[in-house]
Enzyme design. Structure first.
Site, mmCIF file in Angstrom:
data_model
loop_
_atom_site.group_PDB
_atom_site.id
_atom_site.type_symbol
_atom_site.label_atom_id
_atom_site.label_comp_id
_atom_site.label_asym_id
_atom_site.label_seq_id
_atom_site.Cartn_x
_atom_site.Cartn_y
_atom_site.Cartn_z
ATOM 1 C CG HIS A 179 -3.285 3.018 2.299
ATOM 2 N ND1 HIS A 179 -3.886 2.873 1.280
ATOM 3 C CD2 HIS A 179 -3.408 1.915 3.020
ATOM 4 C CE1 HIS A 179 -4.329 1.547 1.154
ATOM 5 N NE2 HIS A 179 -3.634 0.994 2.024
ATOM 6 C CB CYS A 192 -0.921 -0.021 1.278
ATOM 7 S SG CYS A 192 -2.000 -1.647 1.495
ATOM 8 C CG ASN A 200 -6.801 -1.553 1.549
ATOM 9 O OD1 ASN A 200 -6.011 -0.852 0.593
ATOM 10 N ND2 ASN A 200 -6.272 -1.833 2.726
HETATM 11 N N1 ACO Z 1 -18.521 -9.745 9.016
HETATM 12 C C1 ACO Z 1 -19.067 -10.025 10.329
HETATM 13 N N2 ACO Z 1 -18.187 -10.292 11.271
HETATM 14 C C2 ACO Z 1 -16.606 -10.560 10.960
HETATM 15 C C3 ACO Z 1 -16.301 -10.098 9.804
HETATM 16 C C4 ACO Z 1 -17.250 -9.889 9.010
HETATM 17 N N3 ACO Z 1 -16.636 -9.481 7.580
HETATM 18 N N4 ACO Z 1 -15.183 -10.357 10.115
HETATM 19 C C5 ACO Z 1 -14.800 -10.739 10.881
HETATM 20 N N5 ACO Z 1 -15.672 -10.844 11.865
HETATM 21 C C6 ACO Z 1 -15.969 -11.338 13.208
HETATM 22 C C7 ACO Z 1 -14.702 -12.133 13.612
HETATM 23 O O1 ACO Z 1 -14.964 -13.383 13.321
HETATM 24 C C8 ACO Z 1 -14.678 -11.716 15.328
HETATM 25 O O2 ACO Z 1 -15.879 -12.643 15.688
HETATM 26 P P1 ACO Z 1 -15.794 -13.189 17.185
HETATM 27 O O3 ACO Z 1 -15.521 -12.279 18.308
HETATM 28 O O4 ACO Z 1 -16.949 -14.262 17.543
HETATM 29 O O5 ACO Z 1 -14.286 -14.256 16.938
HETATM 30 C C9 ACO Z 1 -15.225 -10.435 15.431
HETATM 31 O O6 ACO Z 1 -15.788 -10.127 14.047
HETATM 32 C C10 ACO Z 1 -14.459 -9.407 15.635
HETATM 33 O O7 ACO Z 1 -13.176 -9.617 14.624
HETATM 34 P P2 ACO Z 1 -11.889 -8.751 14.856
HETATM 35 O O8 ACO Z 1 -10.904 -9.211 13.908
HETATM 36 O O9 ACO Z 1 -11.255 -8.768 16.243
HETATM 37 O O10 ACO Z 1 -12.556 -7.253 14.613
HETATM 38 P P3 ACO Z 1 -11.768 -6.080 14.703
HETATM 39 O O11 ACO Z 1 -12.597 -4.875 15.232
HETATM 40 O O12 ACO Z 1 -10.328 -6.123 14.870
HETATM 41 O O13 ACO Z 1 -11.966 -5.495 13.043
HETATM 42 C C11 ACO Z 1 -10.691 -5.443 11.049
HETATM 43 C C12 ACO Z 1 -11.538 -6.177 12.092
HETATM 44 C C13 ACO Z 1 -11.721 -4.335 10.231
HETATM 45 C C14 ACO Z 1 -9.996 -6.140 9.989
HETATM 46 C C15 ACO Z 1 -9.751 -4.352 11.735
HETATM 47 O O14 ACO Z 1 -8.676 -5.411 12.674
HETATM 48 C C16 ACO Z 1 -8.943 -3.881 10.717
HETATM 49 O O15 ACO Z 1 -9.354 -2.776 10.246
HETATM 50 N N6 ACO Z 1 -7.606 -3.844 10.582
HETATM 51 C C17 ACO Z 1 -6.574 -3.352 10.137
HETATM 52 C C18 ACO Z 1 -6.863 -4.042 8.418
HETATM 53 C C19 ACO Z 1 -6.295 -3.120 7.504
HETATM 54 O O16 ACO Z 1 -6.498 -1.694 7.234
HETATM 55 N N7 ACO Z 1 -5.451 -3.718 6.518
HETATM 56 C C20 ACO Z 1 -4.842 -3.010 5.597
HETATM 57 C C21 ACO Z 1 -3.968 -1.909 6.111
HETATM 58 S S1 ACO Z 1 -2.326 -2.446 5.277
HETATM 59 C C22 ACO Z 1 -2.909 -2.374 3.742
HETATM 60 O O17 ACO Z 1 -3.893 -1.687 3.377
HETATM 61 C C23 ACO Z 1 -2.555 -3.765 2.689
#
Ligand code: ACO
Length: 335
Positions: free
Chosen positions: A262, A116, A292
């Site tokens: 980004h 990214c 993204n």
């Molecule tokens: N829909 C519904 N529920 C979901 C989904 C979905 N699409 N995906 C995961 N869940 C559930 C999980 O299973 C989990 O359930 P559980 O608590 O029963 O186990 C729950 O939601 C919470 O999951 P987390 O992964 O802990 O959720 P979090 O609040 O961390 O959000 C997210 C997840 C959106 C991926 C967040 O961590 C995030 O934004 N991280 C950064 C990711 C990012 O931006 N990456 C790119 C940056 S680098 C680049 O651009 C290459």
């Protein structure tokens, strides 16, 4: 402040026409909701390439638009720097496919891999080539067909990404009036930390773990991400990147007219803006419409912001990015 050696002469974007909304995941059997995706990421919809659309074809559309706005032809391009994590094929580079598609007969062309952060990395390399005299006109492209590398059975990643391309023509800044605010690239900052590579990666499909029946069964050729860890590092690193770009240009946040981070997640964007004490009305956000798009996200946002009059002549814009590697980067450009 240093006098810029390169300026942005034109920008363009090329995104697929097909819009996939959060509601469309139901049809794929993905257990998710519009509300979950919006609350966690801010994403409402993304563009998805259809058969016949490739990383190169999106890049070509973006490049032609950037060249037209820069008032150059393909024959003027000395170098094509192509950032992508989604090459159309593994050898040769997607950059040479773009060179051929554009008919840029004089151009050197190569891919860079910084996920990214790749567009900011590419602009920094391009600026350096102009500074060294190796090039006068550089086409920098960020293009990604993320839909080809995400695991469409993994709800924790597939809802976050989208496809698209953005491009910028960089040219030597010459004959600028001796004004106090010359346009061009004022500073840049690049960093990496490969000890954290496995927090966001594709385990298989390269030469160390080639495609095999086992790989296909494990789906380990697709993107794997430790979302929470990535989130934490992204917030910290984007804040550092913003600070360092300002140091390099000897500016303060009060000098910044617009922040273009980004576009990965609106919560990361808000945290970065908060660190910079920049109000959200001075932050460009389109992650809600594109998801993204990795290294395409910043050039798509710049091009939209110029088209909408959000970036105007004389404005000072701070770019910052974070991605797989990890890599992080920032740049200050006066338009
Ligand atoms: N829909 C519904 N529920 C979901 C989904 C979905 N699409 N995906 C995961 N869940 C559930 C999980 O299973 C989990 O359930 P559980 O608590 O029963 O186990 C729950 O939601 C919470 O999951 P987390 O992964 O802990 O959720 P979090 O609040 O961390 O959000 C997210 C997840 C959106 C991926 C967040 O961590 C995030 O934004 N991280 C950064 C990711 C990012 O931006 N990456 C790119 C940056 S680098 C680049 O651009 C290459």
């Amino acid at each position: 402040m240093k006098r810029p050696v390169a300026y942005v002469a034109g920008t363009g974007r090329g995104v697929p026409a097909h819009v996939m909304t959060n509601h469309d995941f139901a049809a794929l059997g993905i257990e998710t909701t519009h509300e979950w995706i919006v609350e966690r990421s801010g994403i409402h919809e993304r563009r998805i390439a259809q058969p016949g659309e490739s990383t190169c074809s999106m890049a070509a559309e973006a490049s032609r638009s950037a060249m037209q706005k820069a008032g150059i032809t393909a024959g003027d391009i000395d170098t094509i720097i192509f950032s992508t994590a989604t090459a159309d094929r593994l050898l040769p580079s997607t950059a040479v496919d773009l060179q051929a598609a554009l008919g840029a007969t004089r151009a050197a062309a190569f891919d860079i891999s910084a996920a990214c952060s790749g567009f900011v990395y590419g602009c920094t390399v391009g600026e350096g080539m102009i500074a060294s005299g190796a090039a006068e006109t550089v086409l920098v492209v960020g293009a990604e067909k993320m839909s080809g590398i995400v695991d469409w059975t993994d709800r924790s990643t597939c809802v976050l990404f989208g496809d698209g391309a953005g491009a910028a023509v960089l040219r030597r800044a010459r004959n600028q009036p001796a004004q106090s605010h010359p346009r061009g690239i004022l500073s840049s900052f690049l960093r990496s930390d490969g000890t954290l590579a496995e927090l966001l990666y594709r385990p298989a499909g390269g030469t160390s773990m080639p495609l095999s029946e086992q790989v296909l069964a494990d789906r380990s050729q697709f993107v794997r991400m430790a979302g929470r860890e990535v989130f934490k590092h992204a917030v910290r690193s984007m804040a550092e990147a913003c600070d360092r770009a300002l140091d390099g240009a000897r500016l303060t946040y009060a000098d910044i007219d617009l922040l273009i981070p980004h576009q990965a997640n609106v919560r990361i964007i808000e945290a970065t803006a908060k660190h910079a004490n920049i109000s959200m009305d001075k932050v460009y956000v389109n992650v809600d419409r594109f998801g993204n798009t990795s290294s395409a996200s910043i050039p798509i946002a710049i091009d939209e912001a110029i088209e909408r009059g959000v970036i105007r002549e004389g404005m000072t814009v701070l770019l910052c990015a974070f991605g797989a590697g990890f890599t992080w980067a920032s740049m200050i450009i006066r338009f």
